[in-house]
Design an enzyme around this catalytic site. Structure first.
Site, mmCIF file in Angstrom:
data_model
loop_
_atom_site.group_PDB
_atom_site.id
_atom_site.type_symbol
_atom_site.label_atom_id
_atom_site.label_comp_id
_atom_site.label_asym_id
_atom_site.label_seq_id
_atom_site.Cartn_x
_atom_site.Cartn_y
_atom_site.Cartn_z
ATOM 1 N N ASP A 148 32.851 37.179 36.480
ATOM 2 C CA ASP A 148 32.687 37.793 37.788
ATOM 3 C C ASP A 148 33.876 37.350 38.665
ATOM 4 O O ASP A 148 34.703 36.529 38.262
ATOM 5 C CB ASP A 148 31.328 37.427 38.412
ATOM 6 C CG ASP A 148 30.910 38.453 39.459
ATOM 7 O OD1 ASP A 148 31.773 39.229 39.922
ATOM 8 O OD2 ASP A 148 29.723 38.484 39.845
HETATM 9 C C1 BGC Z 1 30.087 40.921 42.190
HETATM 10 C C2 BGC Z 1 30.091 41.822 40.979
HETATM 11 C C3 BGC Z 1 31.180 42.854 41.100
HETATM 12 C C4 BGC Z 1 32.501 42.157 41.315
HETATM 13 C C5 BGC Z 1 33.688 43.100 41.405
HETATM 14 C C6 BGC Z 1 31.462 40.403 42.541
HETATM 15 O O1 BGC Z 1 31.478 39.778 43.768
HETATM 16 O O2 BGC Z 1 29.214 39.849 41.958
HETATM 17 O O3 BGC Z 1 28.837 42.418 40.831
HETATM 18 O O4 BGC Z 1 31.215 43.655 39.952
HETATM 19 O O5 BGC Z 1 32.430 41.426 42.520
HETATM 20 O O6 BGC Z 1 33.691 43.810 42.577
#
Ligand code: BGC
Length: 754
Positions: free
Chosen positions: A292
């Site tokens: 993530d």
């Molecule tokens: C979130 C994810 C997301 C990623 C990219 C993160 O902060 O937890 O769910 O896919 O950002 O935007």
């Protein structure tokens, strides 16, 4: 009907040969480049913003700001140091960068463009929690496919969804993004969405890969505070949190995103049990694990890594393939390999997985997006129609005293409440394309049913407290109305990532508004537009009807009106329990019995001491899992379990009759629950094991049939392996988790049959 969809997990020798041939030519920095996912844009540039805006105005074009690329981006692409982008939703920019990667880098390896497409791309559907309340996986498969159509036409190859974290804590804002509290529902929705995203015949001629997230246990954040510690047993991991991921992989998902949280002391992003032992050794799953956002860097704050180099080392050793944004791999992996701290074989393995996905997506053959396509695909009329269908099916009728709904025009309506005409809030959390002008609000929906002089609108108060209210004006406005239509709830930014709440009633002064309206004695029909289950016992008692409309996407308002006026009979059912009080959280139907269970009759619990009860509220929810009303009524009868005893290899056939005994056509979600009465480890009081959505005409009856393989009764036993244990089971077929028709059956070892 299911669409044809790609799978990324079946072995494909031709692809493997191409991967190996390419890998053999790659330098270590090029291999590492494949493991790097970046945002290609530099910081916001106000002068450039003004320039682009003026240029758009001069040419009469709608304005979209395109930030300049990061100063070193083109050089990095040319050197093969970047494997992927995230959230660049602009096909022109993606093509520009892709051209450099493909035509100007030494090996011409294409980028893979990832993006968050959580409940639609531009055709925004209801939030996923609402979508799950349709209990209609084929419908959600079609919705996911629409999202894939629009995303693919806009240059996206990789969708960071479905979000399949089981969530049992309503404080957690991200409950909005998933399918609620139950692993079985989560599995069904995971499969449907993966298949829809990975549909084989997208108009772009390109392919999409789904990226289920967040692996794993993110929904168990303590106290519902986002990113917080999770600490639960390996048994709970295996029985509750992992099954939706396994289902997503079995449906063909070729990647997964690791979660931000730690579990029992080890952050998921550097967790060898999760990333290696389970994914690779047990499940033999060949897909890509993406971190993530900056989750590798966050290992420092977790206190697991001393610095970014250490974080990169721990992540790759644990089994993380690609790093999102934080550049630990980009900066340190080569040195770590040179120093012997990370075996080259691990980098090879990770690069191999990324290349495999790129080949299987067809990116080498077709790296570019047709930039003219989006215009003809985005917001297509059939997509908007589907968004309406999903919104209609996602809405849940929780109360309908005296059958006040459907409303019979002509009715003089006083429409009150801050959510009745809010375009932006209907888009909910995680809609990266914010075009509020796409949205039909409740007021827009009413206009389709009532002449302009049959209703008027007074907001009464804002969603939150800070702005001035005019509750008195609302009370005046309802004086000559037959019915008050009260539209209240949460703003879009009160749920989603980083948006947890501790008070789960109506925010701001909305409850005060409801109190003032209730004091008039006029009947109130309340529509909630919300991102999570709310704690609203007072409101629920004040109103005659309560319809949960959620943040229902671009067609939300029309769907609400269709239900209010009876053009559509509501059929949604809850996929997460609604508590009576915040203090009950976490509240979920599949709880354990404990050694001192409460008596079955809820209210008596107040009088019970030294039982597992509260002094001030019953244990039961205000509205249970699986619950939702219809404008018609359904009757269940004739439960049969055949045979009454099965071996662990056999299948139980469960049949019942469902009748529509009301006067309207309607759809019922028939639910099958079981309880394993005695286990080698304790078992939940109920577990959902099947559901079917059945549409019946008035007076129509239908034979319902479920097949329940004994293997579906398996759980993680004492030795941490899945077991199906002999013993007695109870079974229910009914309208929600509280019961229905009840039967029992036995699982018996084959040899005992003689
Ligand atoms: C979130 C994810 C997301 C990623 C990219 C993160 O902060 O937890 O769910 O896919 O950002 O935007």
């Amino acid at each position: 009907m299911q669409t044809d969809s790609h799978t990324y997990n079946q072995p494909d020798p031709a692809t493997e040969a191409r991967v190996e041939a390419l890998l053999a030519q790659m330098t270590l920095p090029e291999k590492i480049g494949q493991l790097v996912q970046l945002n290609p844009f530099g910081p916001f540039d106000p002068d450039e913003y003004d320039r682009q805006k003026a240029e758009a105005a001069a040419n009469g074009r709608p304005f979209t700001y395109i930030p300049p690329l990061r100063h070193d981006m083109e050089a990095l692409l040319r050197a093969g140091r970047v494997g992927s982008f995230l959230n660049v939703m602009l096909p022109g920019v993606i093509n520009h960068c892709q051209r450099i990667a493909v035509e100007e880098s030494r090996l011409g390896i294409p980028l893979i463009a990832g993006g968050d497409v959580i409940h639609g791309f531009r055709t925004i559907f209801p939030i996923p929690l609402a979508e799950s309340c349709t209990w209609n996986p084929p419908l959600l498969e079609r919705a996911a496919r629409v999202a894939a159509e629009e995303a693919s036409a806009s240059g996206i190859d990789w969708i960071f969804a479905p979000m399949i974290d089981v969530a049992r804590d309503l404080r957690w804002g991200r409950i909005a993004e998933g399918a609620g509290e139950d692993p079985f529902v989560g599995m069904a929705m995971a499969r449907a969405r993966v298949r829809g995203f990975q549909a084989a015949d997208l108009s772009s001629g390109r392919r999409i890969a789904a990226c289920p997230k967040h692996y794993v246990g993110y929904g168990a954040a303590e106290a519902g505070r986002d990113y917080n510690t999770a600490d639960f047993s390996e048994r709970t991991l295996r029985d509750v949190y992992l099954p939706p991921f396994k289902a997503a992989f079995d449906a063909g998902a070729g990647s997964v995103m690791s979660a931000f949280n730690e579990i029992s002391g080890i952050p998921a992003t550097a967790n060898p049990l999760l990333l290696r032992a389970i994914l690779r050794d047990e499940w033999q799953w060949p897909g890509v694990v993406l971190s993530d956002y900056e989750a590798v860097h966050e290992l420092i704050a977790h206190g697991l890594a001393a610095d970014l180099k250490d974080a990169a080392r721990l992540s790759i050793l644990a089994g993380l393939d690609m790093e999102m944004v934080s550049e630990g791999y980009a900066t340190h992996l080569a040195d770590l390999v040179a120093a012997g701290d990370v075996p080259l074989a691990l980098v090879d393995e990770a690069a191999r997985r990324v290349l495999r996905l790129k080949f299987r997506l067809g990116l080498f053959a077709q790296p570019y997006t047709d930039e003219t396509l989006a215009e003809t695909i985005i917001l297509r009329p059939d997509f908007r129609t589907l968004a309406l269908e999903v919104a209609q099916e996602s809405m849940v009728l929780l109360k309908n005293e005296d059958d006040i709904l459907p409303l019979a025009p002509p009715t003089r309506l006083a429409v009150i409440g801050p959510l009745a005409d809010s375009h932006a809030d209907m888009l909910g959390c995680w809609s990266l394309h914010t075009h509020p002008e796409d949205v039909e609000t409740v007021l827009d929906g009413l206009a389709a049913y009532l002449p302009a002089d049959a209703w008027r609108y007074t907001p009464g108060c804002p969603i939150r407290a800070s702005e001035p209210t005019d509750i008195a004006a609302a009370v005046t406005a309802v004086q000559d109305a037959d019915v008050i239509l009260l539209v209240v709830g949460e703003s879009a930014d009160m749920s989603g990532e980083g948006h947890s709440r501790t008070h789960l009633g109506l925010p701001g002064r909305q409850q005060e508004l409801a109190d003032a309206l209730a004091a008039t004695g006029k009947p109130i029909v309340c529509v909630l537009m919300n991102g999570r289950p709310l704690v609203i016992p007072r409101l629920a008692a004040q109103v005659k009807a309560l319809l949960v409309g959620w943040h229902g996407g671009i067609r939300a308002g029309r769907a609400v009106a269709d239900i209010l006026f009876g053009a559509v009979n509501p059929s949604g059912k809850l996929t997460a329990s609604w508590p009576r009080a915040e203090g009950q959280i976490p509240l979920y139907y599949a709880h354990k019995n404990t050694g001192r269970p409460a008596a079955a009759a809820g209210v008596k619990q107040f009088a019970e001491y030294f039982k597992s009860v509260y002094l001030d509220e019953p244990n039961s929810p205000l509205f249970p899992f699986g619950f939702g009303l219809s404008y018609t009524r359904f009757a269940y009868s004739d439960l049969r379990l055949d045979p009454p005893t099965i071996t662990p290899e056999e299948t139980l056939v469960v049949t019942a009759t469902l009748r529509n005994v009301g006067s309207r056509a309607g759809a019922e979600v028939v639910q099958l629950y079981v309880r394993d009465l005695v286990g080698s480890v304790t078992r939940p009081v109920k577990e959902l094991k099947g559901f079917q959505k059945v549409t019946l005409q008035p007076g129509e009856r239908r034979a319902i049939r479920f097949e329940l393989p004994a293997q579906a009764l398996g759980f993680t036993g004492r030795e941490m392996r899945t077991v199906v244990e002999p013993g007695a089971f109870r079974l229910w077929v009914g309208p929600d988790c509280r019961g229905g028709l009840e039967g029992s059956f036995t699982v018996e070892e084959a040899h005992r049959r003689g």
